[in-house]
Design a protein around this motif. Structure first.
Motif, mmCIF file in Angstrom:
data_model
loop_
_atom_site.group_PDB
_atom_site.id
_atom_site.type_symbol
_atom_site.label_atom_id
_atom_site.label_comp_id
_atom_site.label_asym_id
_atom_site.label_seq_id
_atom_site.Cartn_x
_atom_site.Cartn_y
_atom_site.Cartn_z
ATOM 1 N N THR A 80 -14.656 64.697 20.387
ATOM 2 C CA THR A 80 -14.876 64.872 18.954
ATOM 3 C C THR A 80 -16.333 64.568 18.646
ATOM 4 O OG1 THR A 80 -12.629 64.131 18.514
ATOM 5 C CG2 THR A 80 -14.141 64.160 16.656
ATOM 6 N N VAL A 81 -17.012 65.508 18.006
ATOM 7 C CA VAL A 81 -18.377 65.278 17.553
ATOM 8 C C VAL A 81 -18.294 64.550 16.221
ATOM 9 C CG1 VAL A 81 -20.523 66.362 16.790
ATOM 10 C CG2 VAL A 81 -19.292 67.282 18.772
ATOM 11 N N ILE A 82 -18.836 63.351 16.158
ATOM 12 C CA ILE A 82 -18.806 62.531 14.950
ATOM 13 C C ILE A 82 -19.974 62.902 14.040
ATOM 14 C CG2 ILE A 82 -18.841 60.168 14.044
ATOM 15 C CD1 ILE A 82 -16.349 60.861 15.741
ATOM 16 N N ASP A 83 -21.160 63.010 14.614
ATOM 17 C CA ASP A 83 -22.358 63.305 13.835
ATOM 18 C C ASP A 83 -23.438 63.795 14.799
ATOM 19 O OD1 ASP A 83 -23.954 63.515 11.588
ATOM 20 O OD2 ASP A 83 -24.497 61.388 11.545
ATOM 21 N N PHE A 84 -24.416 64.496 14.259
ATOM 22 C CA PHE A 84 -25.557 64.911 15.075
ATOM 23 C C PHE A 84 -26.769 65.115 14.186
ATOM 24 C CE2 PHE A 84 -23.454 68.821 13.860
ATOM 25 C CZ PHE A 84 -24.499 69.684 13.545
ATOM 26 N N VAL A 85 -27.937 64.983 14.781
ATOM 27 C CA VAL A 85 -29.188 65.205 14.069
ATOM 28 C C VAL A 85 -30.176 65.851 15.032
ATOM 29 C CG1 VAL A 85 -30.107 62.900 14.553
ATOM 30 C CG2 VAL A 85 -30.938 64.174 12.579
ATOM 31 N N GLU A 86 -30.907 66.823 14.517
ATOM 32 C CA GLU A 86 -31.901 67.525 15.327
ATOM 33 C C GLU A 86 -33.285 67.042 14.922
ATOM 34 O OE1 GLU A 86 -32.427 72.011 17.102
ATOM 35 O OE2 GLU A 86 -31.159 71.676 15.348
ATOM 36 N N GLN A 87 -34.078 66.660 15.908
ATOM 37 C CA GLN A 87 -35.446 66.207 15.679
ATOM 38 C C GLN A 87 -36.349 66.904 16.686
ATOM 39 O OE1 GLN A 87 -35.203 61.939 16.040
ATOM 40 N NE2 GLN A 87 -34.725 61.700 13.880
ATOM 41 N N GLY A 88 -37.076 67.897 16.231
ATOM 42 C CA GLY A 88 -37.930 68.667 17.132
ATOM 43 C C GLY A 88 -37.104 69.386 18.171
ATOM 44 N N GLN A 89 -37.407 69.150 19.451
ATOM 45 C CA GLN A 89 -36.661 69.779 20.538
ATOM 46 C C GLN A 89 -35.438 68.971 20.950
ATOM 47 O OE1 GLN A 89 -39.627 70.193 23.586
ATOM 48 N NE2 GLN A 89 -40.310 72.168 22.808
ATOM 49 N N SER A 90 -35.252 67.797 20.333
ATOM 50 C CA SER A 90 -34.130 66.929 20.694
ATOM 51 C C SER A 90 -32.979 67.069 19.702
ATOM 52 C CB SER A 90 -34.571 65.467 20.709
ATOM 53 O OG SER A 90 -35.491 65.241 21.750
ATOM 54 N N LEU A 91 -31.777 66.944 20.224
ATOM 55 C CA LEU A 91 -30.564 66.935 19.413
ATOM 56 C C LEU A 91 -29.772 65.706 19.816
ATOM 57 C CD1 LEU A 91 -28.605 68.389 17.438
ATOM 58 C CD2 LEU A 91 -27.619 69.497 19.434
ATOM 59 N N TYR A 92 -29.594 64.774 18.869
ATOM 60 C CA TYR A 92 -28.853 63.540 19.115
ATOM 61 C C TYR A 92 -27.436 63.726 18.598
ATOM 62 C CZ TYR A 92 -33.477 61.623 19.895
ATOM 63 O OH TYR A 92 -34.731 61.390 20.390
ATOM 64 N N VAL A 93 -26.452 63.419 19.452
ATOM 65 C CA VAL A 93 -25.049 63.676 19.126
ATOM 66 C C VAL A 93 -24.241 62.395 19.298
ATOM 67 C CG1 VAL A 93 -23.021 65.078 19.635
ATOM 68 C CG2 VAL A 93 -25.303 66.040 20.005
#
Length: 75
Positions: free
Chosen positions: A8-21
Motif C-alpha cells: 500500500t502506498v501511503i504517501d509520496f513526494v517528488e523532488q527533482g529526479q527523486s521520488l520518496y514513497v
C-alpha cells in the motif's frame, strides 16, 4: 500460512529526479507488517525494505514489492 503479500502506498513526494514513497507492506509468509520509506532516483529504487540482502521481507514479498512500486510509478 497465508502467502498473500500486500503493498500500500501511503504517501509520496517528488523532488527533482527523486521520488520518496512511504509504503506499507504485509508479508504473507512471515505475517508481519512493515511501514518504511523507499526512494526512486530516476529508475533506480533504494531503501532497506527493497534491498536484496538487507530487507526484512521474505524474498517473494520483496520481489512483489519492487515489481509493484516500479509498475505503479512507471519507473
Amino acid at each position: 500460512m497465508d502467502t498473500n503479500h500486500y503493498v500500500t502506498v501511503i504517501d509520496f513526494v517528488e523532488q527533482g529526479q527523486s521520488l520518496y514513497v512511504q509504503v506499507e507492506v504485509f508479508d504473507g509468509l512471515t505475517e508481519k507488517r512493515y511501514r518504511e520509506e523507499v526512494r526512486f532516483l530516476d529508475d533506480l529504487l533504494y531503501g532497506e525494505l527493497v534491498h536484496p540482502t538487507k530487507s526484512p521481507l521474505s524474498e517473494p514479498c520483496r520481489v512483489v514489492t519492487v515489481e509493484y512500486l516500479k509498475n505503479h510509478f512507471g519507473r
